[in-house]
Design a protein around this motif. Structure first.
Motif, PDB file in Angstrom:
ATOM      1  N   UNK A  32       0.834  -1.262   0.149  1.00 27.40           N
ATOM      2  CA  UNK A  32       0.150   0.020   0.045  1.00 27.40           C
ATOM      3  C   UNK A  32       0.851   1.313  -0.052  1.00 27.40           C
ATOM      4  N   UNK A  33       1.994   1.239   0.915  1.00 27.88           N
ATOM      5  CA  UNK A  33       2.912   2.380   0.845  1.00 27.88           C
ATOM      6  C   UNK A  33       3.401   2.585  -0.485  1.00 27.88           C
ATOM      7  N   UNK A  34       3.674   1.509  -1.078  1.00 22.54           N
ATOM      8  CA  UNK A  34       4.518   1.774  -2.570  1.00 22.54           C
ATOM      9  C   UNK A  34       3.376   2.240  -3.557  1.00 22.54           C
ATOM     10  N   UNK A  35       2.260   1.738  -3.509  1.00 28.09           N
ATOM     11  CA  UNK A  35       1.059   1.968  -4.334  1.00 28.09           C
ATOM     12  C   UNK A  35       0.793   3.621  -4.055  1.00 28.09           C
ATOM     13  N   UNK A  36       0.788   4.111  -3.015  1.00 26.66           N
ATOM     14  CA  UNK A  36       0.534   5.423  -2.623  1.00 26.66           C
ATOM     15  C   UNK A  36       1.428   6.554  -2.861  1.00 26.66           C
ATOM     16  N   UNK A  37       2.659   6.139  -3.190  1.00 26.55           N
ATOM     17  CA  UNK A  37       3.628   6.931  -3.582  1.00 26.55           C
ATOM     18  C   UNK A  37       4.558   7.356  -2.277  1.00 26.55           C
ATOM     19  N   UNK A  38       4.402   6.440  -1.393  1.00 24.06           N
ATOM     20  CA  UNK A  38       5.054   6.995   0.197  1.00 24.06           C
ATOM     21  C   UNK A  38       6.355   6.189   0.234  1.00 24.06           C
ATOM     22  N   UNK A  39       6.828   5.485  -0.421  1.00 25.19           N
ATOM     23  CA  UNK A  39       8.033   4.627  -0.394  1.00 25.19           C
ATOM     24  C   UNK A  39       9.140   5.219  -0.965  1.00 25.19           C
ATOM     25  N   UNK A  40      10.454   5.431  -0.217  1.00 27.08           N
ATOM     26  CA  UNK A  40      11.489   5.962  -0.843  1.00 27.08           C
ATOM     27  C   UNK A  40      12.044   5.065  -1.536  1.00 27.08           C
ATOM     28  N   UNK A  41      13.227   5.697  -2.341  1.00 28.37           N
ATOM     29  CA  UNK A  41      13.848   4.988  -3.407  1.00 28.37           C
ATOM     30  C   UNK A  41      14.592   3.704  -2.905  1.00 28.37           C
ATOM     31  N   UNK A  42      15.159   3.815  -1.614  1.00 28.18           N
ATOM     32  CA  UNK A  42      15.705   2.690  -0.900  1.00 28.18           C
ATOM     33  C   UNK A  42      15.022   1.619  -0.737  1.00 28.18           C
ATOM     34  N   UNK A  43      13.624   1.983  -0.346  1.00 24.02           N
ATOM     35  CA  UNK A  43      12.692   0.757  -0.015  1.00 24.02           C
ATOM     36  C   UNK A  43      12.160   0.258  -1.333  1.00 24.02           C
TER      37      UNK A  43
END
Length: 252
Positions: A32-43
Motif C-alpha cells: 500500500x505504501x508503494x502504491x500510494x507513493x510513500x515509499x523511498x527509493x531505498x525501499x
C-alpha cells in the motif's frame, strides 16, 4: 465447513478460492505504501532486490511440479510458465525483465544477481515454497499457484500508480508487469481447471484452501521481512551490528 458436511459444488469451491483474495499481499501495508507513493527509493530498491529471489525460484517450483506430474498434457501446458520466467536462449524472459526493473530503480544487475540484499526472512519464505512443491503431490503444488487469480490486479496497480509517484524510475522497468497481465490470466485458467477437477471431496477441498492460504502466507511474509528491515529499521541483528551479516544462501 466441517469434514462431515458435503463438498462444495464447483461454483461454491471456485468462490471459496476467490474469497481468499482478501488476504493477497496487495493489501499489505508495504505494498500500500508503494502504491500510494510513500515509499523511498531505498525501499523500492529493497523490494525489487528481494523479490528477485522469488522470481528466480518460480521456474524451480514449476520444474518440481512437472517432475512429479505423470500427465503429458499437463506438462505440455505447464512448461510455458518456465519459459515465461527463464526465456528461451538468448532471450532472458521474466528474469531479464526483472533485472531491467532493477536497473530502472537504480540498482546494478550484478548487485541483484549476487543476492546480497536478500533478507533471511525472504529467503526462508521462498525456499519453503519451493520445497513444498518438491515434496507434495503435483496437483496440490499446482493449486498453490492460484494466487495468480489476484496477480493481474497487483500488476495493473503498479502500472497505474508508479509512473505518477516515482518519475525517476526508467520506463523500461515496467516491461515485466506488462507481460504478466496476459500471462497470469492464461496461467490462472489452466491452474483453476486442474484444481476444480482434482479436489472434489470436502476434505480435499479444505486442504486445498489451506494450501492456498500457505502460499498467501509466503507472499505476506516476504513483505513482513521488508517492513521490519526497511520501515522500522530493524534488519536482522540490528541490535548487534548495522552490517548485513546474515547468510547468503550457501546451504541450498
Amino acid at each position: 465447513m466441517s469434514q462431515t458436511q458435503t463438498a462444495f459444488t464447483t461454483e461454491e469451491f471456485k468462490q471459496a478460492i476467490l474469497d481468499k483474495g482478501k488476504y493477497y499481499h496487495i493489501y499489505h501495508p508495504f505494498h500500500v505504501m508503494m502504491h500510494e507513493g510513500r515509499a523511498t527509493q531505498k525501499q523500492i530498491q529493497a523490494w525489487v532486490a528481494n523479490r528477485y529471489y522469488y522470481q528466480i525460484n518460480i521456474p524451480l517450483k514449476d520444474a518440481a511440479i512437472m517432475a512429479n506430474c505423470p500427465d503429458q498434457r499437463v506438462r505440455q501446458e505447464w512448461i510455458q510458465r518456465m519459459i515465461d520466467q527463464d526465456g528461451e536462449y538468448p532471450d532472458g524472459g521474466g528474469r531479464e525483465a526483472w533485472l531491467r526493473l532493477a536497473e530502472a530503480v537504480g540498482l546494478t544487475r550484478e548487485q541483484v544477481i549476487s543476492e546480497e540484499l536478500v533478507l533471511p526472512g525472504v529467503r526462508f519464505a521462498v525456499d519453503a515454497y519451493v520445497n513444498f512443491a518438491r515434496r507434495t503431490s503435483w496437483r496440490e503444488a499446482a493449486s498453490s499457484s492460484l494466487t495468480e487469480l489476484f496477480a493481474p490486479k497487483i500488476h495493473q496497480s503498479r502500472l497505474d500508480s508508479w509512473p505518477q509517484h516515482y518519475p525517476w524510475i526508467n520506463e523500461q522497468g515496467y516491461d515485466y508487469f506488462r507481460s504478466r497481465l496476459g500471462q497470469a490470466r492464461r496461467d490462472v485458467e489452466h491452474g483453476l481447471n486442474i484444481t476444480l477437477d482434482s479436489f472434489t471431496t470436502c476434505e480435499s477441498q479444505q486442504r486445498m484452501l489451506e494450501i492456498l492460504q500457505f502460499k498467501l502466507d509466503i507472499l505476506w511474509s516476504i513483505l513482513d521481512a521488508l517492513t521490519l528491515a526497511y520501515v522500522h529499521n530493524e534488519a536482522p541483528y540490528h541490535s548487534v551490528t548495522d552490517q548485513p551479516v546474515w547468510h547468503k544462501g550457501l546451504f541450498k
